[in-house]
Scaffold this motif. Structure first.
Motif, PDB file in Angstrom:
ATOM      1  N   LEU A 185       0.830  -1.204   0.000  1.00 39.71           N
ATOM      2  CA  LEU A 185       0.000   0.000   0.000  1.00 39.71           C
ATOM      3  C   LEU A 185       0.866   1.256   0.000  1.00 39.71           C
ATOM      4  N   TRP A 186       1.863   1.275   0.877  1.00 36.18           N
ATOM      5  CA  TRP A 186       2.748   2.441   0.991  1.00 36.18           C
ATOM      6  C   TRP A 186       3.460   2.709  -0.335  1.00 36.18           C
ATOM      7  N   GLU A 187       4.054   1.657  -0.918  1.00 33.43           N
ATOM      8  CA  GLU A 187       4.828   1.835  -2.145  1.00 33.43           C
ATOM      9  C   GLU A 187       3.939   2.251  -3.312  1.00 33.43           C
ATOM     10  N   ALA A 188       2.727   1.712  -3.367  1.00 29.57           N
ATOM     11  CA  ALA A 188       1.821   2.081  -4.463  1.00 29.57           C
ATOM     12  C   ALA A 188       1.496   3.571  -4.418  1.00 29.57           C
ATOM     13  N   VAL A 189       1.217   4.080  -3.221  1.00 20.90           N
ATOM     14  CA  VAL A 189       0.903   5.513  -3.089  1.00 20.90           C
ATOM     15  C   VAL A 189       2.129   6.355  -3.433  1.00 20.90           C
ATOM     16  N   GLU A 190       3.302   5.941  -2.962  1.00 16.16           N
ATOM     17  CA  GLU A 190       4.528   6.688  -3.253  1.00 16.16           C
ATOM     18  C   GLU A 190       4.823   6.719  -4.755  1.00 16.16           C
ATOM     19  N   MET A 191       4.506   5.612  -5.455  1.00 12.04           N
ATOM     20  CA  MET A 191       4.783   5.524  -6.893  1.00 12.04           C
ATOM     21  C   MET A 191       3.707   6.183  -7.749  1.00 12.04           C
ATOM     22  N   GLY A 192       2.642   6.646  -7.116  1.00 16.59           N
ATOM     23  CA  GLY A 192       1.561   7.266  -7.882  1.00 16.59           C
ATOM     24  C   GLY A 192       0.532   6.289  -8.398  1.00 16.59           C
ATOM     25  N   HIS A 193       0.622   5.010  -7.983  1.00 19.22           N
ATOM     26  CA  HIS A 193      -0.410   4.029  -8.323  1.00 19.22           C
ATOM     27  C   HIS A 193      -1.514   4.122  -7.271  1.00 19.22           C
ATOM     28  N   TYR A 194      -2.240   5.230  -7.274  1.00 20.45           N
ATOM     29  CA  TYR A 194      -3.193   5.513  -6.209  1.00 20.45           C
ATOM     30  C   TYR A 194      -4.336   4.497  -6.185  1.00 20.45           C
ATOM     31  N   PRO A 195      -4.569   3.850  -5.041  1.00 20.58           N
ATOM     32  CA  PRO A 195      -5.708   2.927  -4.944  1.00 20.58           C
ATOM     33  C   PRO A 195      -7.020   3.674  -5.139  1.00 20.58           C
ATOM     34  N   GLU A 196      -7.914   3.075  -5.903  1.00 17.48           N
ATOM     35  CA  GLU A 196      -9.221   3.681  -6.168  1.00 17.48           C
ATOM     36  C   GLU A 196     -10.312   2.669  -5.879  1.00 17.48           C
ATOM     37  N   TYR A 197     -11.395   3.161  -5.287  1.00 14.61           N
ATOM     38  CA  TYR A 197     -12.527   2.311  -4.936  1.00 14.61           C
ATOM     39  C   TYR A 197     -13.817   3.031  -5.307  1.00 14.61           C
ATOM     40  N   GLU A 198     -14.757   2.282  -5.811  1.00 17.78           N
ATOM     41  CA  GLU A 198     -16.067   2.848  -6.142  1.00 17.78           C
ATOM     42  C   GLU A 198     -17.034   2.531  -5.015  1.00 17.78           C
ATOM     43  N   LEU A 199     -17.719   3.554  -4.520  1.00 17.40           N
ATOM     44  CA  LEU A 199     -18.741   3.356  -3.490  1.00 17.40           C
ATOM     45  C   LEU A 199     -20.085   3.123  -4.166  1.00 17.40           C
ATOM     46  N   SER A 200     -20.729   2.021  -3.804  1.00 15.19           N
ATOM     47  CA  SER A 200     -22.049   1.687  -4.341  1.00 15.19           C
ATOM     48  C   SER A 200     -22.994   1.401  -3.183  1.00 15.19           C
ATOM     49  N   VAL A 201     -24.266   1.500  -3.456  1.00 15.78           N
ATOM     50  CA  VAL A 201     -25.273   1.230  -2.427  1.00 15.78           C
ATOM     51  C   VAL A 201     -26.331   0.280  -2.973  1.00 15.78           C
ATOM     52  N   GLN A 202     -26.896  -0.501  -2.068  1.00 19.84           N
ATOM     53  CA  GLN A 202     -28.118  -1.262  -2.341  1.00 19.84           C
ATOM     54  C   GLN A 202     -29.211  -0.616  -1.504  1.00 19.84           C
ATOM     55  N   ILE A 203     -30.239  -0.129  -2.144  1.00 19.84           N
ATOM     56  CA  ILE A 203     -31.306   0.592  -1.449  1.00 19.84           C
ATOM     57  C   ILE A 203     -32.591  -0.231  -1.489  1.00 19.84           C
ATOM     58  N   VAL A 204     -33.215  -0.384  -0.321  1.00 18.47           N
ATOM     59  CA  VAL A 204     -34.460  -1.147  -0.197  1.00 18.47           C
ATOM     60  C   VAL A 204     -35.515  -0.247   0.435  1.00 18.47           C
ATOM     61  N   GLU A 205     -36.661  -0.128  -0.207  1.00 20.80           N
ATOM     62  CA  GLU A 205     -37.754   0.670   0.337  1.00 20.80           C
ATOM     63  C   GLU A 205     -38.266   0.040   1.635  1.00 20.80           C
ATOM     64  N   GLU A 206     -38.711   0.887   2.556  1.00 19.55           N
ATOM     65  CA  GLU A 206     -39.200   0.379   3.845  1.00 19.55           C
ATOM     66  C   GLU A 206     -40.324  -0.636   3.681  1.00 19.55           C
ATOM     67  N   GLU A 207     -41.184  -0.382   2.711  1.00 16.76           N
ATOM     68  CA  GLU A 207     -42.315  -1.300   2.510  1.00 16.76           C
ATOM     69  C   GLU A 207     -41.884  -2.655   1.963  1.00 16.76           C
ATOM     70  N   ASP A 208     -40.631  -2.750   1.485  1.00 15.58           N
ATOM     71  CA  ASP A 208     -40.118  -4.026   0.968  1.00 15.58           C
ATOM     72  C   ASP A 208     -39.255  -4.769   1.989  1.00 15.58           C
ATOM     73  N   GLU A 209     -39.259  -4.298   3.230  1.00 12.80           N
ATOM     74  CA  GLU A 209     -38.376  -4.866   4.255  1.00 12.80           C
ATOM     75  C   GLU A 209     -38.514  -6.376   4.388  1.00 12.80           C
ATOM     76  N   PHE A 210     -39.719  -6.906   4.263  1.00 19.43           N
ATOM     77  CA  PHE A 210     -39.950  -8.333   4.513  1.00 19.43           C
ATOM     78  C   PHE A 210     -40.193  -9.133   3.227  1.00 19.43           C
ATOM     79  N   LYS A 211     -39.710  -8.608   2.102  1.00 16.30           N
ATOM     80  CA  LYS A 211     -39.959  -9.282   0.826  1.00 16.30           C
ATOM     81  C   LYS A 211     -38.840 -10.229   0.404  1.00 16.30           C
ATOM     82  N   PHE A 212     -37.919 -10.511   1.341  1.00 21.83           N
ATOM     83  CA  PHE A 212     -36.831 -11.441   1.039  1.00 21.83           C
ATOM     84  C   PHE A 212     -36.967 -12.678   1.925  1.00 21.83           C
TER      85      PHE A 212
END
Length: 735
Positions: A281-308
């Motif tokens: 991790l340290w060497e990647a940042v120093e070399m400019g190979h910056y770690p990248e992550y995509e933030l995603s969400v799973q959204i469930v409507e309240e009325e669907d709480e018990f549909k699984f």
């Protein structure tokens, strides 16, 4: 203080956050680097620090030596208790930026909805079980904790690299940790689940079976923190400006994809470089190979709480993406290493209850317990409630409250008033209404009897473990079985091994029988292990029995979601004096253009001379490195170089081991002889003098007359595939 004055102060503090603002705030806590003179804590310059003050050069130490006393006092007290879990960690600074404002429909959390704002972050990755001095590459869950320094205050997303957890209720957390930690009588083994106490606990806790499958999988031995996904584990709530709430699961996805080590490699790295993941991790940042992550969400409507067919509040479950697809919302980039490990990585304090307006808790019983536990453990580590004032923990948002005193208090509170309500201080600090950014908890109706029980909807412990097994590729299944052979093979109690086989038989009879072959016990018939939880039937349970479900989900398989790229992959170039310089230069340039890094590995450090007189400097010698530290190897042509390599046991072992670990191998001309000497058999090689390039199961060979450009193109494709599991059955390679 009148309302107009408060309003002005509020406007001042509501600044547009950018990634530099946190850096600027941290800088004010650091010493002025321009002053090169050593000083005491009081700013007095020191003239001599080599010797203590004594009565004569051979006389007793004098207690009036204030510099010595101060220096030793700091040293004696410079450690703090390590974390009970997640003790060994590594961190980096960066920023998070939303892609657009579409999440405004679901949350009033500004840092998730303003694409023009880069929110500073600090991320800490960690193992869970081991002490601070343990190895990075042990089989373990990995922590993935992110502190967002938002303009509304700090928000902590405290997750792992696996979406489920071992237990459903926080009341079992102490038991879980006690069981998986070293045995209390002999403090063995360190940083390992492979012992009787853990598997005794797990075999009596059916609810842990889903998480057990993840821990036995390749997810538990990540190739890099940069190549590791993260999950919020719990179901949280998002609340929008209108006060409407939805359930949400948070996911981090590495832009390099999720990749693993192989178990043999992980064990060897623990000895060769116990800091492997930290260093990467340290060497990647120093070399400019910056770690990248995509933030995603799973959204469930309240009325669907018990549909699984599972309960959203059960932390041992995940939501299959076939039922609720991921919604990508933004990207995180880690672009700066800490300047002081202790002050930043060690002192950062996370808490899953650090929320900002627009995000709230649910009734997940594991999450509810963590809300207490995290604060409590920070009090133990810092011996003060003021840990939030440490630079790494301090928010960008202006703080104004009536807290005061205590160890490590940095804020100098002015005035006579430290209570509310008051008139002497003009009623300040005032309460902020919701429309002025005041945090308001989601109003949920709660009605129930006081009872030590769980909902019956939590009582399905095997279906998602089966889902996970069914979703794996054949190589991934074999790795799970081999991991079980190792883990349960270390268990002395035959009864515990048999109980675990009973659980495996409920997950998959195929799994149970394959594990049975390696641990010396039979699969029990008619196995029935009662859950230790007290489950109560209710309406939610009845509804879920008819809920949505899937039998398989491709998204939990690393192989099925593999991202093919050579970016930041490490390639070892094996050579000695007499190599073909032009070929090395062409291949090395092509690898670096593709984003990989190439290092020269030879018997000794120093300059290596080519067949035409040019020189290259050795980056690593055989005694300081090994194939386990690279993603691929390349052996250039050159008669004298190849002749020397053929006489080096370390070079032959380098090739053996890389082949055994299914890594890409590239060579040309006389280099093919080294593959033959290394007994890398069963692969079709090109004629050493032909113009052909042949790629077979990750081994790329070229004759002396082949085009270097064609060879490098094929080699880069092989590197992009990372591992070539179709070679894995070739177990006769001596490495």
């Amino acid at each position: 203080m009148d309302n107009e004055e408060m309003k002005g102060k509020g406007e001042k503090s509501s600044v547009n956050v950018n990634e530099n603002s946190k850096n600027e705030q941290l800088e004010q806590y650091r010493a002025d680097a321009k002053d090169q003179y050593m000083t005491t804590d009081q700013g007095v310059r020191v003239s001599h620090t080599e010797d203590s003050l004594k009565a004569g050069s051979r006389g007793p130490l004098l207690m009036e030596d204030f510099h010595f006393r101060e220096k030793m006092t700091h040293f004696d007290h410079e450690s703090i208790p390590e974390r009970i879990v997640h003790a060994r960690g590594s961190g980096a600074h960066g920023y998070f930026q939303p892609y657009d404002d579409t999440l405004k429909e679901f949350t009033k959390a500004k840092f998730l909805t303003d694409p023009n704002t880069k929110t500073p972050v600090f991320v800490r990755f960690s193992t869970v079980v081991g002490s601070r001095g343990s190895a990075d590459t042990v089989r373990d869950v990995r922590g993935f904790a992110t502190k967002f320094y938002t303009e509304q205050g700090n928000y902590d997303l405290v997750g792992n690299n696996m979406p489920p957890f071992f237990i459903q209720d926080a009341n079992k957390f102490a038991d879980l940790v006690h069981a998986i930690k070293p045995d209390p009588d002999n403090e063995i083994p360190q940083a390992s689940a492979a012992h009787d106490t853990f598997w005794d606990f797990a075999s009596l806790m059916p609810e842990s079976m889903h998480m057990i499958m993840w821990v036995l999988s390749d997810r538990a031995i990540p190739r890099s923190f940069r190549m590791m996904d993260g999950f919020g584990v719990h179901t949280f709530r998002l609340i929008n400006e209108a006060g409407k709430a939805r359930f949400v699961k948070f996911h981090w996805r590495s832009k390099l994809g999720a990749h693993s080590l192989v178990w043999d490699e992980a064990q060897k790295l623990a000895g060769k470089d116990a800091d492997w993941l930290r260093r990467d991790l340290w060497e990647a940042v120093e070399m400019g190979h910056y770690p990248e992550y995509e933030l995603s969400v799973q959204i469930v409507e309240e009325e669907d709480e018990f549909k699984f067919d599972f309960d959203l509040l059960d932390a041992t479950k995940l939501i299959p993406e076939e039922l609720v697809p991921l919604r990508p919302i933004g990207k995180m980039v880690l672009n700066r290493n800490p300047e002081n490990f202790f002050a930043e990585t060690e002192q950062v304090a996370f808490h899953p209850g650090n929320f900002v307006p627009g995000i709230d808790v649910t009734n997940d019983p594991l999450l509810q317990g963590r809300l207490f536990s995290y604060i409590d453990t920070q009090l133990n580590r810092f011996h003060s409630a003021n840990f939030g004032e440490l630079p790494i923990n301090s928010p960008l948002a202006r703080t104004h409250n009536n807290q005061g005193a205590g160890f490590m208090r940095h804020t100098i509170n002015k005035g006579k008033v430290n209570y509310w309500p008051n008139t002497l201080g003009g009623g300040c600090p005032m309460m902020a209404p919701e429309n002025m950014g005041g945090y308001v908890h989601y109003m949920e109706k709660v009605d129930g009897r006081k009872i030590r029980a769980r909902s019956e909807s939590f009582n399905d412990h095997y279906s998602q473990a089966t889902l996970f097994w069914n979703s794996m590729t054949e190589p991934e299944k074999k790795h799970i079985v081999k991991a079980a052979h190792f883990e349960l093979g270390k268990v002395m109690s035959k009864e515990i091994r048999q109980r675990m086989l009973g659980h495996f038989s409920k997950i998959s009879m195929e799994l149970a029988e394959m594990v049975s072959e390696g641990i010396g016990v039979e699969v029990p018939k008619n196995f029935n292990q009662e859950s230790t939880g007290n489950y109560e039937n209710n309406e939610a349970s009845k509804t879920m029995k008819k809920g949505k479900s899937v039998k398989e989900t491709q998204f939990v398989s690393m192989e099925k979601n593999k991202i093919e790229t050579a970016v930041s992959r490490k390639v070892a170039i094996l050579l000695e004096d007499g190599y073909d310089y032009c070929e090395v230069k062409q291949v090395k340039d092509a690898l670096e253009k593709a984003g990989a890094s190439a290092k020269i590995v030879s018997k000794f450090h120093g300059m290596r001379k080519s067949s035409t007189g040019e020189e290259l400097e050795t980056d690593k010698s055989h005694i300081t490195t090994g194939s386990i530290m690279y993603d691929a190897i390349y052996i250039p042509d050159g008669e004298k170089s190849i002749e020397a390599l053929l006489k080096e046991g370390d070079a032959i072992h380098f090739v053996n081991e890389a082949f055994k670990h299914c890594k890409p191998i590239g060579t040309s001309g006389g280099g093919i002889r080294l593959l033959e000497k290394a007994e890398v058999l069963g692969v079709e090689f090109a004629d050493k003098t032909s113009g052909n390039v042949i790629s077979n199961k990750g081994v790329v060979t070229a004759g002396s007359d082949a085009e270097a450009s064609e060879f490098t193109a094929q080699f880069i494709v092989a590197i992009s595939k990372h591992r070539h599991w179709d070679r894995e059955e070739k177990m006769m390679v001596p490495a």
